[in-house]
Design an enzyme around this catalytic site. Structure first.
Site, PDB file in Angstrom:
ATOM      1  CE  LYS A 175      -3.707   1.846   2.843  1.00 60.61           C
ATOM      2  NZ  LYS A 175      -4.608   1.524   3.950  1.00 60.61           N
ATOM      3  CD  GLU A 181       9.699  -5.994   6.827  1.00 64.31           C
ATOM      4  OE1 GLU A 181       9.398  -4.869   6.346  1.00 64.31           O
ATOM      5  OE2 GLU A 181       9.535  -6.291   8.014  1.00 64.31           O
ATOM      6  N   GLY A 235      -4.836  -2.774   5.303  1.00 59.19           N
ATOM      7  CA  GLY A 235      -4.062  -3.908   4.769  1.00 59.19           C
ATOM      8  C   GLY A 235      -4.691  -5.263   5.076  1.00 59.19           C
ATOM      9  NE  ARG A 236      -6.012  -5.053  11.360  1.00 56.68           N
ATOM     10  CZ  ARG A 236      -5.419  -3.872  11.487  1.00 56.68           C
ATOM     11  NH1 ARG A 236      -4.310  -3.626  10.829  1.00 56.68           N
ATOM     12  NH2 ARG A 236      -5.925  -2.931  12.267  1.00 56.68           N
ATOM     13  CD  GLU A 321      -1.346  -5.445  11.727  1.00 56.60           C
ATOM     14  OE1 GLU A 321      -0.134  -5.727  11.786  1.00 56.60           O
ATOM     15  OE2 GLU A 321      -1.934  -5.295  10.640  1.00 56.60           O
ATOM     16  CG  HIS A 352      -1.303 -36.352  16.577  1.00 56.31           C
ATOM     17  ND1 HIS A 352      -1.301 -37.572  17.211  1.00 56.31           N
ATOM     18  CD2 HIS A 352      -2.356 -36.373  15.718  1.00 56.31           C
ATOM     19  CE1 HIS A 352      -2.296 -38.315  16.736  1.00 56.31           C
ATOM     20  NE2 HIS A 352      -2.953 -37.610  15.833  1.00 56.31           N
ATOM     21  CE  LYS A 461       6.040  -1.153   9.860  1.00 55.78           C
ATOM     22  NZ  LYS A 461       5.096  -0.375   9.061  1.00 55.78           N
TER      23      LYS A 461
HETATM   24  O1  F6P Z   1       2.156  -4.824   9.843  1.00 56.72           O
HETATM   25  C1  F6P Z   1       1.970  -3.482   9.678  1.00 56.72           C
HETATM   26  C2  F6P Z   1       1.544  -3.114   8.294  1.00 56.72           C
HETATM   27  O2  F6P Z   1       1.491  -1.728   8.213  1.00 56.72           O
HETATM   28  C3  F6P Z   1       0.201  -3.732   7.911  1.00 56.72           C
HETATM   29  O3  F6P Z   1      -0.875  -3.043   8.353  1.00 56.72           O
HETATM   30  C4  F6P Z   1       0.312  -3.801   6.429  1.00 56.72           C
HETATM   31  O4  F6P Z   1      -0.598  -4.699   5.921  1.00 56.72           O
HETATM   32  C5  F6P Z   1       1.745  -4.234   6.253  1.00 56.72           C
HETATM   33  O5  F6P Z   1       2.434  -3.590   7.295  1.00 56.72           O
HETATM   34  C6  F6P Z   1       2.356  -3.941   4.923  1.00 56.72           C
HETATM   35  O6  F6P Z   1       2.291  -2.570   4.570  1.00 56.72           O
HETATM   36  P1  F6P Z   1       2.399  -2.138   3.069  1.00 56.72           P
HETATM   37  O7  F6P Z   1       1.248  -2.723   2.329  1.00 56.72           O
HETATM   38  O8  F6P Z   1       2.352  -0.642   3.074  1.00 56.72           O
HETATM   39  O9  F6P Z   1       3.702  -2.643   2.520  1.00 56.72           O
END
Ligand code: F6P
Length: 496
Positions: A175, A181, A235-236, A321, A352, A461
């Protein structure tokens, strides 16, 4: 519960409900009609009806970010305009769906791409990864779907190991298009591709899903390959948007539409069903009962369906979250428990591993058993045995067993719900996922939380960035001794 069942042999009748092909059995909870009535009063005291309508109508209920939470609009059939900040969200959503359909049709009907690598983390991949696995029987089997999330280079290295640049398509799902990452992995993927096919290959082999098209363009992705996201989709809660592109490529647009339709059907149920039949509301209230009245602090998601193997991971993020918070909507610290620790495994594998604790542990852990009445793979008597295990487990948790030997005694009285789907197909999966979204929403309202922000992930972060700059320089003097000690040990290792 044993007493409740013997007092009312037809208890199931009063403590189960159904919406289309989804049955919800909540008879195995230690509640009575009186408990139910009191919990329903709680929803009235918390104005669930009013808050729900605010969400559906696009009010800015995510107050700390001044945003709407309009994931429900993403799955609506095309109908009247729904404006947020002067934008008609309906038009934006359906325009994006048309583009997703055209692009996924092109990939599915062509014969050049065999592997889709989606790069993203958290809400930008957890939903698609779970859905692609859940709906594998509906997938185009000659297109392999991969997901890369971790900053650990091993994740992308192992994913690319056997792939060929010529037949690989990268989807960068972010987003913000800034997440460390995702951007580190995307740069690595670009290098892997261009080292072998040259700079121009990015045009054909990269697409982006983002709310920041400028950043995607700066990365080198051509405008036709940038699919939109909006700040009114968290996002979620985003698998129903362009973020669902990998799903669409895997199962085709018609099946993706069925997934949206199933979710929309649950949205209507949530809006229209009376309290006594409203499954998300009842699920939420059961959680409140266990967490705030009976002091349970964990919740197990137990899908008896191998295709739902990633559902516990998905619900874990959705719940923890959204509601893992200790500050209310007015900014006050709160003194009651909120989100449970969510965990799970598909049955019977979990049996198990950790069911020992579910049956005899010192904590009472409410469970959701999820079963599909029809299997996608009717081979031998596997399905009968699977279902027998699911029902047998919930029965054992409820009934318990007495024995002269203490270690063979099961107290019983351990609560569980059972969600029975007619079958695990796109439509029923859509219903199931929207059910969890709305359950979590109702709990957030009762706890007076903003379920749609996630400030708790920011500090870690920021500190990782700080440590990173120290790892490459020599200025760690002001740090606490643990952080300094670890950094120095890692640096010493790097030198050797
Ligand atoms: O885990 C935190 C977060 O901001 C989530 O809400 C989001 O889905 C994810 O990191 C990834 O963010 P982005 O889509 O901006 O890379």
């Amino acid at each position: 519960m044993r007493d409740l069942f013997s007092e009312d042999p037809e208890r199931f009748d009063a403590f189960h409900t159904r919406h289309e092909g989804l049955l919800f059995d909540y008879s195995k909870h230690c509640i009575t009609e009186e408990t139910k009535a009191l919990l329903f009063d709680l929803t009235k005291a918390c104005d669930i009806d009013g808050k729900r309508e605010q969400m559906f109508s696009g009010a800015k209920i995510n107050s700390t970010e001044n945003r709407a939470a309009l994931h429900t609009a993403l799955r609506k059939p095309q109908s009247g305009a729904l404006e947020v900040d002067g934008q008609d969200t309906t038009a934006l959503i359906h325009d994006a769906l048309k583009r997703i359909k055209a692009f996924s049709d092109k990939i599915r009907n062509g014969d050049t791409i065999t592997d889709i690598v989606t790069i993203g983390i958290g809400g930008s991949v957890t939903g698609p990864e779970m859905v692609c696995e859940a709906l594998k029987p509906f997938s185009k089997r000659d297109i392999n779907i991969h997901f890369v999330s971790n900053i650990d280079g091993s994740h992308i290295a192992e994913t690319l190991r056997n792939l060929k640049p010529k037949t690989t398509l990268f989807i960068v799902a972010s987003k913000t298009f800034t997440t460390q990452e995702t951007m580190t992995n995307a740069e690595m993927a670009k290098k892997w591709l261009t080292d072998s096919l040259g700079e121009n290959a990015v045009n054909e082999h990269f697409v982006a899903i983002t709310a920041d098209d400028k950043k995607a363009k700066a990365f080198g992705i051509e405008p036709d390959h940038i699919f939109p996201l909006w700040d009114w989709v968290g996002g979620r809660y985003s698998l129903w948007s362009s973020i669902g592109l990998p799903i669409c490529i895997s199962i085709g647009f018609d099946n993706f539409r069925k997934l949206l339709d199933g979710a929309h059907s649950m949205d209507k149920h949530f809006q229209e069903a009376p309290l006594e039949h409203n499954i998300p509301v009842i699920m939420a209230l059961l959680g409140i009962w266990h967490i705030n009245f009976c002091s349970s602090h964990a919740h197990a998601i137990l899908p008896y369906d191998q295709y739902l193997s990633r559902l516990p991971v998905y619900v874990r993020q959705l719940d923890m979250e959204s509601n893992g918070k200790n500050t209310d909507r007015e900014g006050h610290k709160i003194d009651y428990a909120t989100s449970p620790v969510v965990f799970g495994e598909p049955g019977t594998i979990g049996q198990h591993a950790f069911y020992q604790m579910l049956h005899q542990g010192s904590e009472i852990i409410p469970c959701d058993f999820i079963i599909a009445a029809e299997t996608q793979n009717p081979i031998g008597d596997h399905h009968q045995k699977l279902v027998a295990n699911a029902i047998g487990q919930s029965q054992a948790l409820m009934l318990g067993q007495s024995d002269n030997e203490p270690h063979k005694t099961f107290d019983g009285n351990r609560p569980s719900s059972t969600i029975l789907l007619d079958r695990l197909d796109p439509y029923h999966l859509g219903m199931l996922l929207a059910l969890y979204e709305h359950k979590i929403f109702v709990q957030g309202i009762i706890w007076n939380l903003n379920s749609f922000d996630q400030w708790g992930v920011e500090l870690g972060k920021a500190l990782a960035q700080k440590v990173l700059s120290i790892l490459s320089k020599d200025n760690g003097k002001d740090l606490d001794s643990s952080t300094r000690g670890l950094i120095e040990s890692i640096k010493a290792h790097e030198k050797t």
